[in-house]
Every structure is written in C-alpha cells, then in structure tokens.
Enzyme design. Structure first.
Site, PDB file in Angstrom:
ATOM      1  N   ALA A  12       0.872  -1.161   0.000  1.00 27.44           N
ATOM      2  CA  ALA A  12       0.000   0.000   0.000  1.00 27.44           C
ATOM      3  C   ALA A  12       0.906   1.208   0.000  1.00 27.44           C
ATOM      4  O   ALA A  12       2.105   1.101   0.263  1.00 27.44           O
ATOM      5  CB  ALA A  12      -0.898  -0.009   1.231  1.00 27.44           C
ATOM      6  N   LYS A  13       0.304   2.324  -0.279  1.00 23.44           N
ATOM      7  CA  LYS A  13       1.111   3.532  -0.398  1.00 23.44           C
ATOM      8  C   LYS A  13       1.939   3.792   0.851  1.00 23.44           C
ATOM      9  O   LYS A  13       3.052   4.252   0.786  1.00 23.44           O
ATOM     10  CB  LYS A  13       0.198   4.732  -0.655  1.00 23.44           C
ATOM     11  CG  LYS A  13       0.034   5.030  -2.115  1.00 23.44           C
ATOM     12  CD  LYS A  13      -0.677   6.341  -2.306  1.00 23.44           C
ATOM     13  CE  LYS A  13      -2.067   6.281  -1.714  1.00 23.44           C
ATOM     14  NZ  LYS A  13      -2.833   7.489  -1.951  1.00 23.44           N
ATOM     15  N   ARG A  14       1.338   3.448   1.999  1.00 23.05           N
ATOM     16  CA  ARG A  14       2.044   3.809   3.231  1.00 23.05           C
ATOM     17  C   ARG A  14       3.352   3.042   3.397  1.00 23.05           C
ATOM     18  O   ARG A  14       4.183   3.398   4.192  1.00 23.05           O
ATOM     19  CB  ARG A  14       1.149   3.630   4.449  1.00 23.05           C
ATOM     20  CG  ARG A  14       0.645   2.235   4.668  1.00 23.05           C
ATOM     21  CD  ARG A  14      -0.270   2.196   5.890  1.00 23.05           C
ATOM     22  NE  ARG A  14      -0.898   0.908   6.027  1.00 23.05           N
ATOM     23  CZ  ARG A  14      -1.979   0.530   5.372  1.00 23.05           C
ATOM     24  NH1 ARG A  14      -2.557   1.361   4.517  1.00 23.05           N
ATOM     25  NH2 ARG A  14      -2.492  -0.662   5.536  1.00 23.05           N
TER      26      ARG A  14
END
Ligand code: GLU
Length: 268
Positions: free
Chosen positions: A237-239
C-alpha cells in the site's frame, strides 16, 4: 446469466499495485467466461473524493490494457436509490440514529472492561435529539428477521456472521449512504453476478448479504482474492512506500508488462 464483474475504486487517492491486481483479477474473471466487466466510481465520500483521481484511475486502467463495458457508473449520481433503500429499512424498524462523535465511539470501544471491536450500540433506543447523526442498522434485529444466511466464496459455502460486524453505519453524518449500503444496491442494480475483490473486504460481505436479504436483492457469488504483499510480507500500500500506478506510468513503465507480471503471480 452473463457473468458480470466490476472494479469499484474510491477516488480518494492514487491507485497502487494492489488495485491493479484487483482490477485485473475481476476483469479476467469475466472475460474468461465471455462476461462483462464494469467500472464503478465509489465517490459518495464528498469530502475525500476528487475528480482528478477519477481521470487518473481511467488512465491507469487503460495503461494496464483493461477495457470496461458500458459507461462508468458514479455513486454520487445514485443517491436517490440509496435514500429509497434506507427508507425501506427504516420502515422495517431496523435503523436507528446514532449521535456519537468519533471520540465517543473510540472511548466506548476501549472501555476498561475489555476493548470491543464493534460499535457497542450506545445510541440504540436513545431518545431522539436535534443533533447531527448517522443511521446504524440494529444488526441483531436484522439477523433475527433474516434467519440463517449463507453465501459462497470461490464456490465454498460460508455461514453468514453479520452479528460480529455490529451495528454498522448505513448513512453517514456527512454522506447520504455508507459503503455497505451503496455497494449492495449498486451491485444488484448493475447486474453483478460475481464480486471479485480483496480479502480485506471479506468481513464486509456478511453485512452485504444481510442487506440483500432485507431488500430482496439477488445474491452474487463472491471471490475474495489474496492481497499483494511485498518481499517483507507486508501488504502493499502507499504507506509502505510502494509507487502509485500513475508514477510508474509517468516514468514510462510498460503497463502491459506490469499486467502480464501480475497475471503470472509476480510483482513487476
Ligand atoms: N470502493 C472500495 C474500495 O476502494 C471497494 C468496493 C468493493 O469492491 O466492494 O476499497
């Protein structure tokens, strides 16, 4: 009945590799069966949804070589349908107003006698007030009304366990419908026969199955797929710093090659 799947992104940010995998899986499930693949923009969250993200989603899907059938559907154009469904559920006596703030809910859920994972029903039966509120479903009453339900995941029978999801929100303070309500209404309205989506939404399916039973909607087959993980086993995920599809596209990466790698079970 023609097999029909959909990809239903929320335009609240850029898509990443996990979205690409989900879209490809749903697309290929339909195409392998001579079926239809639809695109639905889940933009009921007016505060977080952005038109620019929709443009990017469209460009990302084209870059991956995915084509969808018909026009894309916007949830923001379908609010009347959600309102009508809410009215029906209200008429069944299954909804109640919840005045709790986020802070109150967080506090109630971390009570000293043991943290609970779902909304504890604080406002169930509370007197009516003139204050901002969302609408929750009284899940125990709903389940009692529906009786035993089940559904299929990859063809295997799953006993429905909506009670464990608690009194979920069906209409938000700041939006006329919640994800649960909108997705259930729209999958039925669009004739989706097969819901192909990430296993992170597995629990939500229990809620959707109850709503289908209450509203007399057709029951699709579900196919929850595993989530992509990086080399460290962490969900992509982006995080975790994974690049967005837009960044790869703009850097000149070949979308067809990315799609081919994902289909072969490799991370591009
Ligand atoms: N809009 C949801 C999301 O972006 C997906 C909805 C669904 O596939 O049911 O997470």
């Amino acid at each position: 009945m023609t097999v029909t799947t959909r990809f239903a992104p929320s335009p609240t940010g850029r898509l990443h590799m996990g979205h690409a995998f989900s879209a490809i899986t749903a697309h290929d499930h339909a195409r392998a069966r001579g079926g239809r693949f639809l695109l639905r923009i889940e933009d009921i969250d007016g505060t977080r949804s952005r038109a620019e993200h929709v443009e990017t989603i469209v460009a990302d899907l084209r870059w991956l070589g995915l084509a969808w059938d018909g026009d894309m559907v916007w949830q923001s154009a379908r609010l009347d349908h959600y309102a009508a469904a809410l009215e029906r559920l209200r008429a069944l006596g299954l909804l109640y107003r919840c005045y709790c703030t986020r802070a109150e809910i967080a506090e109630a859920m971390s009570a000293p006698h043991g943290a609970v994972a779902v909304y504890p029903g604080t406002c169930r039966g509370a007197p009516r007030r003139d204050a901002p509120h969302c609408w929750r479903i009284d899940m125990a009453a709903a389940v009692a009304r529906c009786g035993d339900l089940s559904w299929t995941d990859h063809g295997g029978r799953v006993a429905n366990e909506a009670l464990a999801q608690g009194d979920v929100v069906l209409a938000r303070k700041d939006a006329p419908a919640s994800y649960h309500l909108a997705v259930t209404i729209d999958d039925a309205a669009q004739g989706v026969t097969d819901v192909v989506r990430g296993v992170d939404l597995f629990e939500a399916t229990h809620v959707h199955r109850v709503l289908q039973a209450l509203l007399g909607l057709p029951v699709p087959r579900w196919h929850h797929h595993a989530l992509l993980t990086g080399a460290d086993g962490q969900r992509l995920a982006k995080r975790h710093g994974a690049p967005t599809l837009a960044a790869l596209r703009e850097a000149g990466v070949d979308g067809a090659a990315v799609a081919a790698a994902l289909r072969a079970g490799r991370l591009p």
